[in-house]
Enzyme design. Sequence first.
Site, PDB file in Angstrom:
ATOM      1  N   ARG A   1       0.811  -1.215   0.000  1.00 40.03           N
ATOM      2  CA  ARG A   1       0.000   0.000   0.000  1.00 40.03           C
ATOM      3  C   ARG A   1       0.847   1.270   0.000  1.00 40.03           C
ATOM      4  NH1 ARG A   1      -5.306  -0.753   1.194  1.00 40.03           N
ATOM      5  NH2 ARG A   1      -5.450   1.424   1.781  1.00 40.03           N
TER       6      ARG A   1
ATOM      7  N   TRP B   1       2.909   6.146   1.672  1.00 44.98           N
ATOM      8  CA  TRP B   1       3.033   6.526   0.260  1.00 44.98           C
ATOM      9  C   TRP B   1       2.901   8.044   0.261  1.00 44.98           C
ATOM     10  CZ3 TRP B   1       0.015   8.964  -3.517  1.00 44.98           C
ATOM     11  CH2 TRP B   1       0.443   8.768  -4.842  1.00 44.98           C
TER      12      TRP B   1
ATOM     13  N   ASN C   1      -4.238   7.644   6.804  1.00 42.70           N
ATOM     14  CA  ASN C   1      -4.219   7.342   5.372  1.00 42.70           C
ATOM     15  C   ASN C   1      -5.240   8.261   4.708  1.00 42.70           C
ATOM     16  OD1 ASN C   1      -4.218   6.167   2.836  1.00 42.70           O
ATOM     17  ND2 ASN C   1      -5.570   4.504   3.443  1.00 42.70           N
TER      18      ASN C   1
ATOM     19  N   GLU D   1      -2.954  -2.735 -22.165  1.00 39.58           N
ATOM     20  CA  GLU D   1      -2.646  -3.373 -20.879  1.00 39.58           C
ATOM     21  C   GLU D   1      -1.189  -3.865 -20.859  1.00 39.58           C
ATOM     22  OE1 GLU D   1      -3.644  -3.336 -18.060  1.00 39.58           O
ATOM     23  OE2 GLU D   1      -2.897  -5.111 -17.047  1.00 39.58           O
TER      24      GLU D   1
ATOM     25  N   LYS E   1       1.668  -2.634 -18.164  1.00 38.22           N
ATOM     26  CA  LYS E   1       2.433  -3.580 -17.326  1.00 38.22           C
ATOM     27  C   LYS E   1       3.919  -3.308 -17.460  1.00 38.22           C
ATOM     28  CE  LYS E   1       0.164  -4.777 -15.108  1.00 38.22           C
ATOM     29  NZ  LYS E   1      -1.228  -4.507 -15.150  1.00 38.22           N
TER      30      LYS E   1
ATOM     31  N   GLU F   1       5.013   0.110 -15.809  1.00 33.26           N
ATOM     32  CA  GLU F   1       4.912   0.265 -14.355  1.00 33.26           C
ATOM     33  C   GLU F   1       5.925  -0.573 -13.583  1.00 33.26           C
ATOM     34  OE1 GLU F   1       0.820  -2.321 -13.584  1.00 33.26           O
ATOM     35  OE2 GLU F   1       1.294  -0.718 -12.199  1.00 33.26           O
TER      36      GLU F   1
ATOM     37  N   HIS G   1      -0.190   8.097 -38.378  1.00 34.46           N
ATOM     38  CA  HIS G   1      -0.624   9.481 -38.168  1.00 34.46           C
ATOM     39  C   HIS G   1       0.309  10.224 -37.219  1.00 34.46           C
ATOM     40  CE1 HIS G   1      -4.182   8.761 -40.519  1.00 34.46           C
ATOM     41  NE2 HIS G   1      -4.385   7.650 -39.834  1.00 34.46           N
TER      42      HIS G   1
ATOM     43  N   LYS H   1      -0.472  -0.079  -4.314  1.00 36.03           N
ATOM     44  CA  LYS H   1      -1.526  -0.962  -4.813  1.00 36.03           C
ATOM     45  C   LYS H   1      -2.895  -0.291  -4.829  1.00 36.03           C
ATOM     46  CE  LYS H   1      -3.174  -4.894  -6.201  1.00 36.03           C
ATOM     47  NZ  LYS H   1      -2.958  -5.161  -7.634  1.00 36.03           N
TER      48      LYS H   1
HETATM   49  C1  AGP Z   1      -2.348  -1.957 -12.404  1.00 40.39           C
HETATM   50  O1  AGP Z   1      -1.265  -2.732 -12.684  1.00 40.39           O
HETATM   51  C2  AGP Z   1      -2.176  -0.780 -11.619  1.00 40.39           C
HETATM   52  N1  AGP Z   1      -1.251  -0.865 -10.616  1.00 40.39           N
HETATM   53  C3  AGP Z   1      -3.303   0.199 -11.499  1.00 40.39           C
HETATM   54  O2  AGP Z   1      -3.438   0.742 -12.770  1.00 40.39           O
HETATM   55  C4  AGP Z   1      -4.684  -0.270 -10.987  1.00 40.39           C
HETATM   56  O3  AGP Z   1      -5.261  -1.141 -11.915  1.00 40.39           O
HETATM   57  C5  AGP Z   1      -5.571   0.956 -10.737  1.00 40.39           C
HETATM   58  O4  AGP Z   1      -4.976   1.747  -9.765  1.00 40.39           O
HETATM   59  C6  AGP Z   1      -6.975   0.598 -10.362  1.00 40.39           C
HETATM   60  O5  AGP Z   1      -7.036  -0.119  -9.172  1.00 40.39           O
HETATM   61  P1  AGP Z   1      -8.365  -0.847  -8.733  1.00 40.39           P
HETATM   62  O6  AGP Z   1      -8.643  -1.897  -9.741  1.00 40.39           O
HETATM   63  O7  AGP Z   1      -8.045  -1.415  -7.389  1.00 40.39           O
HETATM   64  O8  AGP Z   1      -9.442   0.176  -8.694  1.00 40.39           O
END
Ligand code: AGP
Length: 609
Positions: free
Chosen positions: A27, A74, A100, A482, A486, A489, A505, A604
């Site tokens: 988190r 965070w 938090n 997607e 991946k 990130e 384009h 997360k």
């Molecule tokens: C995915 O790999 C991410 N870390 C991130 O984009 C994530 O999917 C997004 O923050 C949404 O989270 P959620 O599905 O818990 O709402």
Amino acid sequence: MCGIVGYVGDNQAANFLLDGLAKLEYRGYDSAGIAVFDGENIRVEKSVGRLASLRDKVKDDTPVGTMGIGHTRWATHGRPCDRNSHPHTDCHGDFVIVHNGIIENYLTLKEELQAKGHEFRSETDTEVVAHLLEDVYNGDFEASVREVLRRIEGSYSLVFMSKANPDCLICSKQDNPLIIGLGEGENFVASDIPAIIAYTRRNYILNDGELAIVKKDSVWISNRQGEPVTKKVFEVTWNAEAAEKGGYEHFMLKEIHEQPKAVRDTMSARIGKDGKSIVMDELKWTSEFVNSFNKMYIIACGTAYNAGLVGKYYLEKLARIPVEIDVASEFRYRDPIIDENTLVIVVSQSGETIDTLAALKESKRLGAKTLAVTNVVGSSIAREADQVIYTWAGPEIAVASTKAYTTQIVLMFMLSLYMGELKGTIPADRVAELVGELQKLPTHVGETLEDVEPIKTFAKQYGYNDDVFYIGRSLDYHVALEGSLKLKEISYIHAEAYAAGELKHGTLALIIEGVPVIALATQKDVYEKTLSNIKEVKARDAVVIGIAAFDDTELEKYVDHVIKVPKTDELLIPILTVIPLQLLAYYAAITRGCDVDKPRNLAKSVTVE
Ligand code: AGP
């Protein structure tokens, strides 16, 4: 974002606090801290960096005491450093808090409190809460906390500890998750279940505005007005092992490999006994209800948004309802056109993403019917939506979402079939055929996972490139998005996904000799066009890795390498083609020595706007 833990009992608090924080590090992991109360004094220890540095700091002199709170951060307000780490205290160390969220009016409050002589030590918004409590404290801990809650604005989950009140913690929440774990002669507080699952499976889930007084042998909960609230105990059905790495080097790899089971679990209970139809016991919709929608929205963030794109395709194709899709942080600021004939579907693994939650609340305010697709039972989004359907993926710990994506797609596919059947937009034999294909998916996902060696080789070969492009058309384009998310990130490689026809384009200017291009070409109606786009990048000397259907014999003629996925219906192929892309991102991150499960700057569960 940010993980919170708390403990009251007879055991040494620090043991649970450090253990619980380790489970919540996903988190946030900029810094960590604990505060332990020995009945007379509160000792605060904190350290910038991963939890390991805090553990190191206290290993030979662990704070002693049977009540305490902890936090893994965070950073939002103030850079990561010891000073800005939680827990925060008032001027004299009489009150200690962890938080938090974001206190939006902290600057005004800070100025007021500074004018009264309070000395601040950090740049955080959070510290203001500790000083405010000191300022308003009237000898009644609960009443004083309520006064603090009345004066702060923003989002929070907060845990308060007071020197004058050695037997209890007080906690409350607004738009951020907080649970209370119920033990025998001990109770726990945490942001999320993994922190306490090894200690208890019995929890209370706090709602916004509720306040809990947590003692070692009692938990008293009341609402914003101070009236007692009777809560149902929420029993967690999964066990501690489910939240462990189980022999894999990283949670991400474990979660990638859990996809056959996750897909099976999400699907099984929703397939009719005849094996040819979809049953959605959670919804029990009628044709009349489904026909009342003239428009749908899908709203989500990040990977869930990418899954939503595939969902939009399914719903339009199979249920023939127009679907708009939006990232949650944009949706509510664009004055969306919504009424009671609109169905809004929010998609979220965690069920706590604040942008998605806010979009959901806005949709309800505008009169829409709402449906949540989420993985976490009892999460804020699950509770806020009119109806919820769960992906049964099990806990997803790695920041990079994998099994949540595939199960979200499975579930939205099933929802589309369900709605299509009710609307009469798909013939029964086509439904039966697709349900048949669906049931083979877990096996196909497993087969796709077997072929890892070539992917490891590509990751080593191309893992040091600065840029990678992903291209595809139609469903392939959504999967490309997607795949590129991946890669960026977790490996920090600049990756971009383009609708293959869009390259010429502008972006084609970036394609030069040796640039890796991952080209997905599985959709028959756009296959030839995609092939032309692949030839365009090959003509600029790109290195192309093609992702193809099992029976493709054409693509290999035009690309440098080909990865084929098992036979399935074209509609379901995104659930397979994404897997090599997940693995490629994983092994590229390994090649570059990145911290796969805890990528820089990310967390997360994104509970700040
Ligand atoms: C995915 O790999 C991410 N870390 C991130 O984009 C994530 O999917 C997004 O923050 C949404 O989270 P959620 O599905 O818990 O709402």
